[in-house]
Design a protein around this motif. Sequence first.
Motif, PDB file in Angstrom:
ATOM      1  N   GLY A 149       0.802  -1.217   0.000  1.00 57.79           N
ATOM      2  CA  GLY A 149       0.000   0.000   0.000  1.00 57.79           C
ATOM      3  C   GLY A 149       0.832   1.262   0.000  1.00 57.79           C
ATOM      4  O   GLY A 149       2.023   1.257   0.323  1.00 57.79           O
ATOM      5  N   ASP A 150       0.174   2.364  -0.348  1.00 60.42           N
ATOM      6  CA  ASP A 150       0.865   3.651  -0.445  1.00 60.42           C
ATOM      7  C   ASP A 150       1.350   4.164   0.901  1.00 60.42           C
ATOM      8  O   ASP A 150       2.299   4.957   0.955  1.00 60.42           O
ATOM      9  N   HIS A 151       0.701   3.757   1.976  1.00 62.70           N
ATOM     10  CA  HIS A 151       1.027   4.290   3.304  1.00 62.70           C
ATOM     11  C   HIS A 151       1.582   3.219   4.233  1.00 62.70           C
ATOM     12  O   HIS A 151       1.460   3.319   5.450  1.00 62.70           O
ATOM     13  N   HIS A 189       4.396  -1.392 -10.168  1.00 62.77           N
ATOM     14  CA  HIS A 189       4.707  -1.400 -11.594  1.00 62.77           C
ATOM     15  C   HIS A 189       5.126  -2.783 -12.105  1.00 62.77           C
ATOM     16  O   HIS A 189       5.290  -2.970 -13.313  1.00 62.77           O
ATOM     17  N   GLU A 190       5.296  -3.748 -11.204  1.00 62.61           N
ATOM     18  CA  GLU A 190       5.803  -5.056 -11.604  1.00 62.61           C
ATOM     19  C   GLU A 190       4.701  -5.977 -12.119  1.00 62.61           C
ATOM     20  O   GLU A 190       3.561  -5.924 -11.653  1.00 62.61           O
ATOM     21  N   HIS A 233      -0.201  -4.582  -4.276  1.00 64.20           N
ATOM     22  CA  HIS A 233      -0.508  -4.866  -5.681  1.00 64.20           C
ATOM     23  C   HIS A 233      -1.671  -5.870  -5.746  1.00 64.20           C
ATOM     24  O   HIS A 233      -1.525  -7.030  -5.364  1.00 64.20           O
ATOM     25  N   SER A 234      -2.834  -5.413  -6.225  1.00 63.03           N
ATOM     26  CA  SER A 234      -4.014  -6.293  -6.219  1.00 63.03           C
ATOM     27  C   SER A 234      -3.835  -7.489  -7.137  1.00 63.03           C
ATOM     28  O   SER A 234      -4.273  -8.602  -6.826  1.00 63.03           O
ATOM     29  N   GLY A 235      -3.172  -7.280  -8.278  1.00 62.95           N
ATOM     30  CA  GLY A 235      -2.918  -8.391  -9.180  1.00 62.95           C
ATOM     31  C   GLY A 235      -2.007  -9.425  -8.553  1.00 62.95           C
ATOM     32  O   GLY A 235      -2.199 -10.635  -8.718  1.00 62.95           O
ATOM     33  N   ALA A 236      -1.017  -8.966  -7.795  1.00 62.57           N
ATOM     34  CA  ALA A 236      -0.110  -9.885  -7.116  1.00 62.57           C
ATOM     35  C   ALA A 236      -0.825 -10.637  -6.004  1.00 62.57           C
ATOM     36  O   ALA A 236      -0.595 -11.830  -5.797  1.00 62.57           O
ATOM     37  N   ALA A 237      -1.719  -9.957  -5.280  1.00 61.33           N
ATOM     38  CA  ALA A 237      -2.483 -10.621  -4.220  1.00 61.33           C
ATOM     39  C   ALA A 237      -3.360 -11.725  -4.807  1.00 61.33           C
ATOM     40  O   ALA A 237      -3.440 -12.828  -4.257  1.00 61.33           O
ATOM     41  N   MET A 238      -4.011 -11.431  -5.922  1.00 63.71           N
ATOM     42  CA  MET A 238      -4.873 -12.431  -6.551  1.00 63.71           C
ATOM     43  C   MET A 238      -4.052 -13.602  -7.089  1.00 63.71           C
ATOM     44  O   MET A 238      -4.407 -14.770  -6.899  1.00 63.71           O
ATOM     45  N   ALA A 239      -2.926 -13.291  -7.740  1.00 64.70           N
ATOM     46  CA  ALA A 239      -2.074 -14.347  -8.292  1.00 64.70           C
ATOM     47  C   ALA A 239      -1.481 -15.200  -7.179  1.00 64.70           C
ATOM     48  O   ALA A 239      -1.421 -16.432  -7.292  1.00 64.70           O
ATOM     49  N   ILE A 273      -8.684 -10.619   1.563  1.00 64.22           N
ATOM     50  CA  ILE A 273      -9.275  -9.296   1.412  1.00 64.22           C
ATOM     51  C   ILE A 273      -8.282  -8.398   0.687  1.00 64.22           C
ATOM     52  O   ILE A 273      -7.138  -8.223   1.124  1.00 64.22           O
ATOM     53  N   ILE A 274      -8.730  -7.821  -0.421  1.00 67.76           N
ATOM     54  CA  ILE A 274      -7.894  -6.925  -1.204  1.00 67.76           C
ATOM     55  C   ILE A 274      -8.357  -5.497  -0.940  1.00 67.76           C
ATOM     56  O   ILE A 274      -9.476  -5.120  -1.284  1.00 67.76           O
TER      57      ILE A 274
END
Length: 344
Positions: free
Chosen positions: A15-17, A71-72, A106-112, A299-300
């Motif tokens: 996350g950003d923070h 960005h990955e 990274h939501s895509g990384a969490a899902m993957a 949870i994303i």
Amino acid sequence: MALTQARIAVDAMGGDHAPAEIVAGAVRAQEELGVEVLLVGDPHQIEAALKKHINSSHLKIIPAEGIVEMHEEPLGALRRKPKSSINVAMDLVKQNQAEAVVSAGHSGAAMAAALLRLGRLKGIDRPAIGTVLPTMIAGKSVLILDVGANVDCRPKFLEQFAMMGVVYSRYVLGNNDPKVGLLNIGEESSKGNDLALRTYQLLHENPTIPFIGNAEGRDVLSGDFDVIVCDGFVGNILLKFAEAIGEVLLQIVREELPQGLHGKLGTALLKPNLRRIKQRIDHAEHGGALLLGVDGICIISHGSSQGPSIFNAIRLAKEAIDNQVLERIQASYQTIPAPTGEPE
């Protein structure tokens, strides 16, 4: 059965923070929700963040090395960084050391990572990200899925989304008789593209799905539907638009409040009402979205999540654990006919 005290792994570096706001939400959650939080990430950074909180000594830190940057490319990064915080958090669930994962990274990384580490539930071809939005009926919400996990869908995927949505709506959101709709450009069964037409037929013919027809864009927040299914491309656009509308409404309320001394007095009187308005339309109040269909609670959260949002994400994970969402979805495929499949 869920444990008496839910144990939830939190990706402290996502996350950003992160990690400061992630830790803040986790500390509050452990205090107020009666859960055990495992903070996953760089021990030095997490410890520094914990020092800012008085009641933080009981939170456990699980070391991890590195994070998946925004960005990955998800799959490549997960393979290059096997000890990254999201991988380690998912492994905790896989190894039964935690019952849920919360990540604002990274939501895509969490899902993957969830798919690679946890796998899919039996009978589910594609997991879906489900998010809860407020409706025009006070106290009633609507579950939208998918909102980003699957850009391209087949009709049977949406049929499975509907079945999972019914379980979640019934046992977590408390809708004894949930009504399912298909997001479309018109109410008539003959409207829509090929995906919508074929999905309508599947939903209409499946006796286990309480399908009441198409839902147009104006119907999403009407309160007439409890579950609305769509592909992840449309769903993600809908979600981001709804979040933007919520932010615009909050800004308009702030700007239109009267100024000066009388304005301050009036605002003070309106505070309870303003707080309720914020709770209904601010996406941070909902915490994040549940990845339904994987063999674990995931949870994303938003990348911009701060402490209150992380707290609510952990609360959402606890509710899914307490209401045995995974077990109930799995049972629905064992005790009733599986989805009817795609029409030829």
